[in-house]
Design a protein around this motif. Sequence first.
Motif, PDB file in Angstrom:
ATOM      1  N   ILE A 203     -11.638  -2.458  24.807  1.00  0.00           N
ATOM      2  CA  ILE A 203     -10.229  -2.858  24.915  1.00  0.00           C
ATOM      3  C   ILE A 203      -9.476  -2.557  23.627  1.00  0.00           C
ATOM      4  N   LEU A 204     -10.115  -2.766  22.479  1.00  0.00           N
ATOM      5  CA  LEU A 204      -9.463  -2.508  21.194  1.00  0.00           C
ATOM      6  C   LEU A 204      -9.015  -1.057  21.083  1.00  0.00           C
ATOM      7  N   ILE A 205      -9.922  -0.133  21.367  1.00  0.00           N
ATOM      8  CA  ILE A 205      -9.576   1.286  21.255  1.00  0.00           C
ATOM      9  C   ILE A 205      -8.590   1.690  22.342  1.00  0.00           C
ATOM     10  N   GLY A 206      -8.714   1.102  23.533  1.00  0.00           N
ATOM     11  CA  GLY A 206      -7.728   1.357  24.574  1.00  0.00           C
ATOM     12  C   GLY A 206      -6.351   0.897  24.153  1.00  0.00           C
ATOM     13  N   THR A 207      -6.291  -0.256  23.474  1.00  0.00           N
ATOM     14  CA  THR A 207      -5.010  -0.768  22.987  1.00  0.00           C
ATOM     15  C   THR A 207      -4.428   0.137  21.902  1.00  0.00           C
ATOM     16  N   VAL A 208      -5.294   0.672  21.054  1.00  0.00           N
ATOM     17  CA  VAL A 208      -4.845   1.613  20.015  1.00  0.00           C
ATOM     18  C   VAL A 208      -4.162   2.818  20.672  1.00  0.00           C
ATOM     19  N   SER A 209      -4.801   3.367  21.702  1.00  0.00           N
ATOM     20  CA  SER A 209      -4.214   4.527  22.388  1.00  0.00           C
ATOM     21  C   SER A 209      -2.922   4.156  23.108  1.00  0.00           C
ATOM     22  N   TYR A 210      -2.890   2.975  23.712  1.00  0.00           N
ATOM     23  CA  TYR A 210      -1.667   2.481  24.353  1.00  0.00           C
ATOM     24  C   TYR A 210      -0.551   2.369  23.325  1.00  0.00           C
ATOM     25  N   PHE A 211      -0.889   1.854  22.151  1.00  0.00           N
ATOM     26  CA  PHE A 211       0.091   1.669  21.087  1.00  0.00           C
ATOM     27  C   PHE A 211       0.626   3.011  20.593  1.00  0.00           C
ATOM     28  N   VAL A 212      -0.258   4.002  20.453  1.00  0.00           N
ATOM     29  CA  VAL A 212       0.129   5.315  19.915  1.00  0.00           C
ATOM     30  C   VAL A 212       0.938   6.115  20.931  1.00  0.00           C
ATOM     31  N   THR A 213       0.452   6.126  22.187  1.00  0.00           N
ATOM     32  CA  THR A 213       1.090   6.985  23.189  1.00  0.00           C
ATOM     33  C   THR A 213       2.234   6.295  23.922  1.00  0.00           C
ATOM     34  N   GLY A 214       2.209   4.956  23.957  1.00  0.00           N
ATOM     35  CA  GLY A 214       3.216   4.224  24.712  1.00  0.00           C
ATOM     36  C   GLY A 214       2.953   4.190  26.199  1.00  0.00           C
ATOM     37  N   HIS A 215       1.778   4.676  26.624  1.00  0.00           N
ATOM     38  CA  HIS A 215       1.434   4.733  28.040  1.00  0.00           C
ATOM     39  C   HIS A 215       0.362   3.687  28.361  1.00  0.00           C
TER      40      HIS A 215
END
Length: 421
Positions: free
Chosen positions: A129-141
């Motif tokens: 979840i942490l890394i998924g959240t990082v990608s969500y934060f970076v891409t906005g998707h």
Amino acid sequence: MGVINTILGLGASVIMPIVIFLLGVVFRMKVKNALRAGLTVGIGFTGISLAISLVSDNLGGLVKAMQANWGLALDITDVGWPAASGIAFGSGTFVLASIVTFLIVNVICLAIKITHTLNVDIFNYWHFILIGTVSYFVTGHFILGIVVGTLFMMVNTILGERQEQVITDFAGEQMAGLTFSTQGFPLQLLFARGVDWVIDKIPGLNKISFNLGNLPSSISFFGEPMILGFLLGGIMSFLAGYKWDAALVVAVGLSAAMFLLPRMVSIMMEGLAPLTDAARDFMNTRFPGRKFNIAMDYCMLLGDRDVITMGIITVPIVLGLAIILPGNRFLPFTDLTALPYWMIGVVIGTKRNSFRALIAAVLTLCIGLWIATDLAPLITQMAAGVGFKFEAGTTISGFCVGQEWVGYIIHKIVSFFSGMF
């Protein structure tokens, strides 16, 4: 949502007994046996936590003193894995969507035989979840973040189950039927095996072999876990400038931790053994000839003497690396007590050859420092976004973040391509 976050915040010692009990009932264990298995696992987790706290309590002040003596001045603060897991669980909607997706995808992959592992290590979903959240934060998707976290989990699960024989060769047949997919362990184990393979091809180096278990009987006393913990604690206390009385407290504390950890792991195994047998019987009855594994926390491998020893030895090593490693701005501190976890794959992959394990450990630690440094700005912004409290103006990360190898690679690939659109 508040109830879910509360349950997730209870920790492995509470969550895993619940999971084990429910799985036991599903796999047709008697209710009393399922309850006994769950509580035994919870007791084992609690015991491991208590033993690790001995390391944490004694290393905390020790590392601060070593930092002062060595004049360390790195500007990224290590907030540790508890803070990182709190940040990961900080967005309720994303967390719930991630967990549901993980379970659905895992079951689908089981059904179509992409994997033979059911990942029930719910507490450690926070890594994905942490890394998924990082990608969500970076891409906005939102969806892209879910995809990254799910890919992280499934790659780890599939890679981990393919290393089952390596694990059983190392730790015994009681580990058969288990998959260890926590954090970066599957890739770190593969990396260490690669280091071992390369050293095998280098004349001279391939002849060097040393292991504490092979010491001559006249000095093997010094290789016993409790004695080694005592000696290492004393030596590090001396380097930190401790007085003799404070040094004794640290030495005895680390000695106790090295003595207790293997026993706590064995208690946890008592609880898992009947569940593993029940799960195997359940699946064999309904899917004849089909192999079936359960994914569990790799702390079950933490009781090995060589692993604990390498974890303690690498404390001063990683501090030295933090100072001299080009491009590093991260100062390990809070997560230093987790070093034994990250040495599990190193020790297994190098077949207990301490010389090779040390080389693999140094390379692993360097990679971890670079990743923790690279992700620090994102972790800091995410922490602020979910209301995590930290000193204003500081940049934070965690050495645990530096160990999310598979997730980091997937995040970088997805971020690169998402930036093209």
